[in-house]
Design an enzyme around this catalytic site. Structure first.
Site, PDB file in Angstrom:
ATOM      1  N   GLY A 174      -0.723  -1.871   0.726  1.00  0.00           N
ATOM      2  CA  GLY A 174      -1.967  -1.946   1.330  1.00  0.00           C
ATOM      3  C   GLY A 174      -2.269  -1.462   2.864  1.00  0.00           C
ATOM      4  N   ASP A 211      -3.293 -14.840   1.104  1.00  0.00           N
ATOM      5  CA  ASP A 211      -2.666 -14.091   0.295  1.00  0.00           C
ATOM      6  C   ASP A 211      -0.939 -14.531  -0.645  1.00  0.00           C
ATOM      7  OD1 ASP A 211      -2.933 -11.575  -0.885  1.00  0.00           O
ATOM      8  OD2 ASP A 211      -1.889 -10.800   0.669  1.00  0.00           O
ATOM      9  N   LEU A 218      11.910   0.438   2.968  1.00  0.00           N
ATOM     10  CA  LEU A 218      11.819  -0.797   2.909  1.00  0.00           C
ATOM     11  C   LEU A 218      10.959  -0.577   1.735  1.00  0.00           C
ATOM     12  CD1 LEU A 218      12.392  -3.010   5.364  1.00  0.00           C
ATOM     13  CD2 LEU A 218      14.112  -3.225   4.077  1.00  0.00           C
ATOM     14  N   GLY A 219       9.795  -0.611   2.284  1.00  0.00           N
ATOM     15  CA  GLY A 219       8.874  -0.629   1.086  1.00  0.00           C
ATOM     16  C   GLY A 219       7.550  -0.688   1.572  1.00  0.00           C
ATOM     17  N   GLY A 256       4.411 -11.114  -4.535  1.00  0.00           N
ATOM     18  CA  GLY A 256       4.951 -10.097  -3.792  1.00  0.00           C
ATOM     19  C   GLY A 256       5.417  -9.786  -2.091  1.00  0.00           C
ATOM     20  N   ALA A 260       1.041  -0.451   5.311  1.00  0.00           N
ATOM     21  CA  ALA A 260       1.802  -0.578   6.125  1.00  0.00           C
ATOM     22  C   ALA A 260       2.846  -0.176   5.339  1.00  0.00           C
ATOM     23  CB  ALA A 260       2.204  -2.122   6.906  1.00  0.00           C
ATOM     24  N   LYS A 261       3.791   0.920   6.037  1.00  0.00           N
ATOM     25  CA  LYS A 261       5.106   0.982   5.313  1.00  0.00           C
ATOM     26  C   LYS A 261       5.854   0.353   6.141  1.00  0.00           C
ATOM     27  CE  LYS A 261       4.861   5.932   3.684  1.00  0.00           C
ATOM     28  NZ  LYS A 261       4.686   7.326   4.660  1.00  0.00           N
TER      29      LYS A 261
HETATM   30  P1  ADP Z   1       0.926  -5.285   3.072  1.00  0.00           P
HETATM   31  O1  ADP Z   1       0.000  -5.899   4.281  1.00  0.00           O
HETATM   32  O2  ADP Z   1       0.299  -3.914   3.731  1.00  0.00           O
HETATM   33  O3  ADP Z   1       0.424  -5.250   1.795  1.00  0.00           O
HETATM   34  P2  ADP Z   1       3.768  -5.781   3.615  1.00  0.00           P
HETATM   35  O4  ADP Z   1       3.920  -7.089   4.980  1.00  0.00           O
HETATM   36  O5  ADP Z   1       3.361  -6.770   2.308  1.00  0.00           O
HETATM   37  O6  ADP Z   1       2.418  -4.956   3.615  1.00  0.00           O
HETATM   38  O7  ADP Z   1       4.310  -4.829   3.582  1.00  0.00           O
HETATM   39  C1  ADP Z   1       5.168  -3.931   3.237  1.00  0.00           C
HETATM   40  C2  ADP Z   1       6.084  -3.627   2.381  1.00  0.00           C
HETATM   41  O8  ADP Z   1       7.434  -3.561   2.305  1.00  0.00           O
HETATM   42  C3  ADP Z   1       6.739  -5.463   1.331  1.00  0.00           C
HETATM   43  O9  ADP Z   1       6.223  -5.201   0.017  1.00  0.00           O
HETATM   44  C4  ADP Z   1       7.771  -5.236   1.148  1.00  0.00           C
HETATM   45  O10 ADP Z   1       8.572  -4.230   0.256  1.00  0.00           O
HETATM   46  C5  ADP Z   1       8.129  -4.624   2.325  1.00  0.00           C
HETATM   47  N1  ADP Z   1       8.766  -5.754   3.501  1.00  0.00           N
HETATM   48  C6  ADP Z   1       7.830  -6.415   4.180  1.00  0.00           C
HETATM   49  N2  ADP Z   1       8.126  -7.400   4.823  1.00  0.00           N
HETATM   50  C7  ADP Z   1       9.773  -7.501   4.792  1.00  0.00           C
HETATM   51  C8  ADP Z   1      10.770  -7.810   5.686  1.00  0.00           C
HETATM   52  N3  ADP Z   1      10.266  -8.654   6.528  1.00  0.00           N
HETATM   53  N4  ADP Z   1      12.079  -7.703   5.252  1.00  0.00           N
HETATM   54  C9  ADP Z   1      11.830  -6.576   3.941  1.00  0.00           C
HETATM   55  N5  ADP Z   1      11.224  -5.981   3.302  1.00  0.00           N
HETATM   56  C10 ADP Z   1       9.476  -6.300   3.801  1.00  0.00           C
END
Ligand code: ADP
Length: 315
Positions: free
Chosen positions: A54, A166, A50-51, A170, A56-57
């Protein structure tokens, strides 16, 4: 060794044991994530990527038996050795909140190498991708988004005493039904605990702390102002070529609404109220919901998926 169950003993309380296994069947292999923390093990099959953020994957996962499709945020632990409580705070705060406009927290477990956060799946990515694709959105769409964000943030601030800290495009995720979900509680702070640490004896607590209208929550309102600006103008208010320059502009509140942007007076006024240096003058989420921009303009009941890529036709 991939196929062996990790031998470490489960830690008490929140921190549970899991193990992962690299599958051998199929072309690309099956990757299973098994939660061994409960009374029976729960298996998740890893789906599409999904993405990443900073820390997490994130993958789509399907829960065995229930066939529920969820998102799994996988955080590698050794990146966090210097700040061991940071990620746990994310889990503690996120698992304690529940609201229609907040990403649903399903479960959490960990093994020696990773932490696994199982979340509601938001299929349509985030407002960041929508904004990048669309540029400026229409005011009815901005009102629709802002109302959901403010209802979620009002719940966090008033019911849970949580400051997100935060809020950005995004971190505002979009479901298949085009509803918004506030996510990523990695920097969130619980106001009560913050206050207990900061304030010694209750005899001396300032009124704004008692009323919980202190600086804390108003930081989120600045962010909401920046979100609204970006949705309506198509680019962030303090964007420059360099981080240093952007920070200088933020500190001076040096931004403008471009001439010819066609913003309504209500939108302009609300943005100027939110993005201002004095936190006490910024409206709260509850006040935004009663603002003319929200109450005097058309808000669609729902948005078509078309909104992700182009302006939808409103009646
Ligand atoms: P970090 O805390 O490392 O910034 P995020 O929570 O922003 O991590 O998640 C990283 C990426 O994973 C997001 O940019 C998004 O692409 C994907 N993602 C995170 N949570 C979800 C979710 N609940 N459903 C779909 N994609 C998600």
């Amino acid at each position: 060794e991939n196929n062996s169950i990790l031998k470490s003993t489960p830690k008490p309380g929140l921190f549970r044991l899991a193990w992962t296994r690299e599958g051998i069947e199929g072309e690309n292999g099956i990757y299973e994530i098994v939660d061994l923390s409960g009374s029976c093990e729960v298996k998740y099959f890893r789906g599409r990527y999904l993405g990443k953020g900073g820390y997490a994957k994130c993958y789509e996962v399907t829960q065995d038996i229930s066939n529920k499709v969820l998102a799994c945020k996988i955080v590698r632990k050794n990146l966090h050795l210097r700040e061991p409580y940071q990620e746990n705070r994310e889990v503690m705060i996120h698992q304690s909140v529940k609201h229609p406009y907040v990403v649903d927290f399903h479960s959490y477990f960990e093994d020696d190498r990773f932490m696994y956060i199982i979340l509601e799946l938001c299929e349509k990515q985030s407002l960041l991708q929508l904004s990048n694709k669309r540029g400026a959105v229409t005011e009815p769409e901005a009102r629709y988004f802002l109302r959901q964000i403010c209802e979620g943030v009002m719940y966090l601030h008033e019911d849970e005493n949580v400051i997100h800290q935060d809020l950005k495009l995004g971190n505002i995720f979009i479901t298949s039904g085009m509803n918004l979900k506030i996510g990523d509680f990695g920097l969130a702070m619980e106001l009560d605990r913050f206050e207990c640490k900061q304030v010694g004896t209750p005899n001396y607590i300032a009124p704004e702390v008692v009323k919980r209208t202190g600086h804390g929550i108003k930081a989120d309102m600045w962010s909401i102002g920046c979100i609204l600006y970006t949705l309506l103008i198509g680019k962030p208010p303090f964007e420059t070529g360099s981080l240093k320059q952007t920070l200088t502009k933020i500190k001076a509140c040096d931004f403008e609404i471009p001439k010819g942007s066609n913003l309504s007076p209500e939108a302009t006024r609300l943005i100027l109220q939110l993005i201002q240096l004095d936190p006490s003058k910024r409206p709260t989420a509850r006040e935004i919901l009663m603002d003319d921009f929200i109450t005097q303009g058309f808000i669609p009941d729902s948005l078509p998926a078309l909104s992700l890529t182009e302006a939808p036709p409103f009646p």
